[in-house]
Design a protein around this motif. Structure first.
Motif, PDB file in Angstrom:
ATOM      1  N   VAL A 277       1.876   8.902 -23.509  1.00 45.32           N
ATOM      2  CA  VAL A 277       2.485   8.686 -22.198  1.00 45.32           C
ATOM      3  C   VAL A 277       1.647   7.711 -21.372  1.00 45.32           C
ATOM      4  CG1 VAL A 277       3.451  11.028 -22.176  1.00 45.32           C
ATOM      5  CG2 VAL A 277       1.262  10.587 -21.043  1.00 45.32           C
ATOM      6  N   LEU A 278       2.216   7.223 -20.290  1.00 47.80           N
ATOM      7  CA  LEU A 278       1.447   6.505 -19.283  1.00 47.80           C
ATOM      8  C   LEU A 278       0.862   7.512 -18.300  1.00 47.80           C
ATOM      9  CD1 LEU A 278       3.630   3.403 -18.336  1.00 47.80           C
ATOM     10  CD2 LEU A 278       1.879   3.606 -20.086  1.00 47.80           C
ATOM     11  N   CYS A 279      -0.390   7.316 -17.923  1.00 44.32           N
ATOM     12  CA  CYS A 279      -1.017   8.223 -16.968  1.00 44.32           C
ATOM     13  C   CYS A 279      -2.208   7.533 -16.318  1.00 44.32           C
ATOM     14  CB  CYS A 279      -1.473   9.502 -17.669  1.00 44.32           C
ATOM     15  SG  CYS A 279      -2.203  10.714 -16.562  1.00 44.32           S
ATOM     16  N   PRO A 280      -2.218   7.435 -14.961  1.00 44.35           N
ATOM     17  CA  PRO A 280      -1.165   7.918 -14.063  1.00 44.35           C
ATOM     18  C   PRO A 280      -0.019   6.926 -13.972  1.00 44.35           C
ATOM     19  CG  PRO A 280      -2.916   6.917 -12.792  1.00 44.35           C
ATOM     20  CD  PRO A 280      -3.363   6.888 -14.227  1.00 44.35           C
ATOM     21  N   THR A 281       1.149   7.432 -13.592  1.00 42.77           N
ATOM     22  CA  THR A 281       2.317   6.595 -13.381  1.00 42.77           C
ATOM     23  C   THR A 281       3.152   7.208 -12.270  1.00 42.77           C
ATOM     24  OG1 THR A 281       4.154   5.467 -14.474  1.00 42.77           O
ATOM     25  CG2 THR A 281       3.733   7.738 -15.150  1.00 42.77           C
ATOM     26  N   ILE A 282       4.298   6.588 -11.996  1.00 45.31           N
ATOM     27  CA  ILE A 282       5.210   7.076 -10.962  1.00 45.31           C
ATOM     28  C   ILE A 282       6.639   6.884 -11.437  1.00 45.31           C
ATOM     29  CG2 ILE A 282       3.663   6.586  -9.016  1.00 45.31           C
ATOM     30  CD1 ILE A 282       5.211   3.998  -8.597  1.00 45.31           C
ATOM     31  N   SER A 283       7.561   7.598 -10.820  1.00 46.01           N
ATOM     32  CA  SER A 283       8.983   7.280 -10.936  1.00 46.01           C
ATOM     33  C   SER A 283       9.321   6.523  -9.662  1.00 46.01           C
ATOM     34  CB  SER A 283       9.834   8.552 -11.061  1.00 46.01           C
ATOM     35  OG  SER A 283      11.177   8.210 -11.363  1.00 46.01           O
ATOM     36  N   PRO A 284       9.618   5.213  -9.773  1.00 45.11           N
ATOM     37  CA  PRO A 284       9.590   4.338  -8.596  1.00 45.11           C
ATOM     38  C   PRO A 284      10.224   4.891  -7.327  1.00 45.11           C
ATOM     39  CG  PRO A 284       9.967   3.019 -10.516  1.00 45.11           C
ATOM     40  CD  PRO A 284       9.973   4.454 -10.987  1.00 45.11           C
TER      41      PRO A 284
ATOM     42  N   VAL B 178       0.850  -1.195   0.000  1.00 44.06           N
ATOM     43  CA  VAL B 178       0.000   0.000   0.000  1.00 44.06           C
ATOM     44  C   VAL B 178       0.885   1.245   0.000  1.00 44.06           C
ATOM     45  CG1 VAL B 178      -2.074  -0.983   1.023  1.00 44.06           C
ATOM     46  CG2 VAL B 178      -0.211  -0.286   2.515  1.00 44.06           C
ATOM     47  N   CYS B 179       1.791   1.293  -0.946  1.00 37.68           N
ATOM     48  CA  CYS B 179       2.753   2.404  -1.033  1.00 37.68           C
ATOM     49  C   CYS B 179       2.583   3.068  -2.390  1.00 37.68           C
ATOM     50  CB  CYS B 179       4.175   1.869  -0.855  1.00 37.68           C
ATOM     51  SG  CYS B 179       5.448   3.127  -1.013  1.00 37.68           S
ATOM     52  N   LEU B 180       2.023   4.284  -2.395  1.00 36.39           N
ATOM     53  CA  LEU B 180       1.734   4.964  -3.662  1.00 36.39           C
ATOM     54  C   LEU B 180       2.966   5.094  -4.552  1.00 36.39           C
ATOM     55  CD1 LEU B 180      -0.726   7.922  -2.999  1.00 36.39           C
ATOM     56  CD2 LEU B 180      -1.055   5.971  -4.512  1.00 36.39           C
ATOM     57  N   SER B 181       4.143   5.293  -3.945  1.00 36.04           N
ATOM     58  CA  SER B 181       5.335   5.558  -4.741  1.00 36.04           C
ATOM     59  C   SER B 181       5.917   4.305  -5.390  1.00 36.04           C
ATOM     60  CB  SER B 181       6.414   6.229  -3.879  1.00 36.04           C
ATOM     61  OG  SER B 181       6.850   5.368  -2.848  1.00 36.04           O
ATOM     62  N   SER B 182       5.303   3.149  -5.138  1.00 38.33           N
ATOM     63  CA  SER B 182       5.786   1.929  -5.798  1.00 38.33           C
ATOM     64  C   SER B 182       4.649   1.046  -6.300  1.00 38.33           C
ATOM     65  CB  SER B 182       6.686   1.127  -4.848  1.00 38.33           C
ATOM     66  OG  SER B 182       6.015   0.811  -3.653  1.00 38.33           O
ATOM     67  N   THR B 183       3.560   0.974  -5.569  1.00 38.84           N
ATOM     68  CA  THR B 183       2.518  -0.014  -5.818  1.00 38.84           C
ATOM     69  C   THR B 183       1.921   0.083  -7.218  1.00 38.84           C
ATOM     70  OG1 THR B 183       1.947  -0.153  -3.478  1.00 38.84           O
ATOM     71  CG2 THR B 183       0.250  -0.822  -5.034  1.00 38.84           C
TER      72      THR B 183
END
Length: 321
Positions: free
Chosen positions: A207-214, A150-155
């Motif tokens: 692009v991917l959306c939404p996405t993250i930079s791990p 449950v970690c937004l910056s990786s999940t």
């Protein structure tokens, strides 16, 4: 045991020569500098050998791939469940495989990608309404591909399968094993198919959306921190590399299908690598400041390593950045 182990470990050895100490130094200082340099180089060579030893000892044909804490982990509930974190850790375990002449130690990872395949197709369809094969940032011995933790910056990172499939291409480039490529090209193509389906239009780019930079955070102009974004540099770099690999693999095997045709139309619409206001490679599509400069995940430099999209000769400005 000695024969088995030595047959792998003795294939390759690293030897480094220390640079000479400045001649203007007094003799005792020059001698000390030389000894320190030799000690540092010896440590580098030892670590090089140790890295190969770990791979030889934890990833052999027929075994599970190398996981986070290793075969001999003694904890019942180890950190991150001692699984396979595929936003860097699992891939990094296998960087020594081909270039350090341990190609067969790479094969358990290929087996695991196959194990993930059916799950990854189901996750792509049920979560995103997309064709193809995908995985998030973590998988396990059963080849799970759904979001973990449950970690937004990786999940909610979507590029796990895409990156892993580039290990298939790397193994082929070193071995030139046509039958291996023929067996695994479907996985590469299906990872590309998912990407083609999930990309969205953003002005002139896709692009991917939404996405993250791990696992990294950015700072908005109002001081708030965030992780979700539209377009992260690492994603674009992986997508570009995967598309190119699929094109080359298809050409080698004489394959033409709707995936290769669509890649040909889409490849030019993937955002290029950009340089930001600090003279750095931008990590996000927007030129945000990062909340933790020098963050342990240098994801935006994926194009430099393990890819080869940034080189001194071909892209000197990006190399400087």
């Amino acid at each position: 045991h000695r024969s088995d182990f030595s047959s792998l470990m003795e294939r390759c050895r690293l030897t480094l020569s220390a640079p000479d100490a400045p001649v203007h130094l007094p003799h005792d200082q020059r001698l000390r500098r030389l000894k320190e340099g030799a000690k540092d180089l010896g440590l580098i060579c030892d670590m090089f050998a140790y890295g190969r030893y770990l791979l030889v000892s934890s990833s052999r044909p027929g075994s599970q791939p190398a996981n986070l804490q290793g075969v001999w982990n003694e904890q019942f509930n180890p950190p991150w469940d001692s699984k396979y974190t595929i936003n860097i850790n699992a891939q990094m375990n296998y960087w020594p495989a081909e270039i350090c002449n341990l190609s067969e130690c790479h094969l358990p990872l290929m087996d695991h990608i196959e194990r993930m395949y059916d799950n990854g197709k189901r996750t792509a369809q049920e979560m995103y309404g997309c064709r193809g094969f995908m995985a998030h940032h973590n998988t396990d011995i059963w080849g799970d591909t759904a979001p973990q933790d449950v970690c937004l910056s990786s999940t909610y990172w979507m590029m796990g399968a895409a990156w892993l499939c580039l290990h298939i291409w790397e193994h082929y480039m070193f071995t030139e094993d046509i039958e291996f490529l023929r067996r695994y090209i479907e996985l590469m193509m299906e990872a590309a198919r998912f990407v083609l389906d999930v990309l969205v239009k953003d002005e002139e780019y896709l692009v991917l959306c939404p996405t993250i930079s791990p696992e990294n955070e950015y700072i908005l102009p109002n001081g708030e921190k965030g992780v979700l974004c539209k377009g992260a540099s690492m994603d674009h770099q992986i997508i570009r590399e995967l598309f190119l690999a699929c094109q080359q693999a298809a050409e080698i095997l004489g394959i033409t299908n709707e995936v290769t045709e669509e890649i040909g139309r889409v490849l030019c619409k993937i955002p290029p690598i950009s340089i930001g206001k600090h003279g750095q490679i931008m990590e996000w599509q927007e030129d945000y400041d990062e909340a933790e400069p020098g963050h342990r995940h240098i994801s935006h430099l994926w194009a430099l390593h393990p890819a080869f999209q940034i080189t001194p000769d071909a892209t000197p400005e990006l190399c400087e950045a």
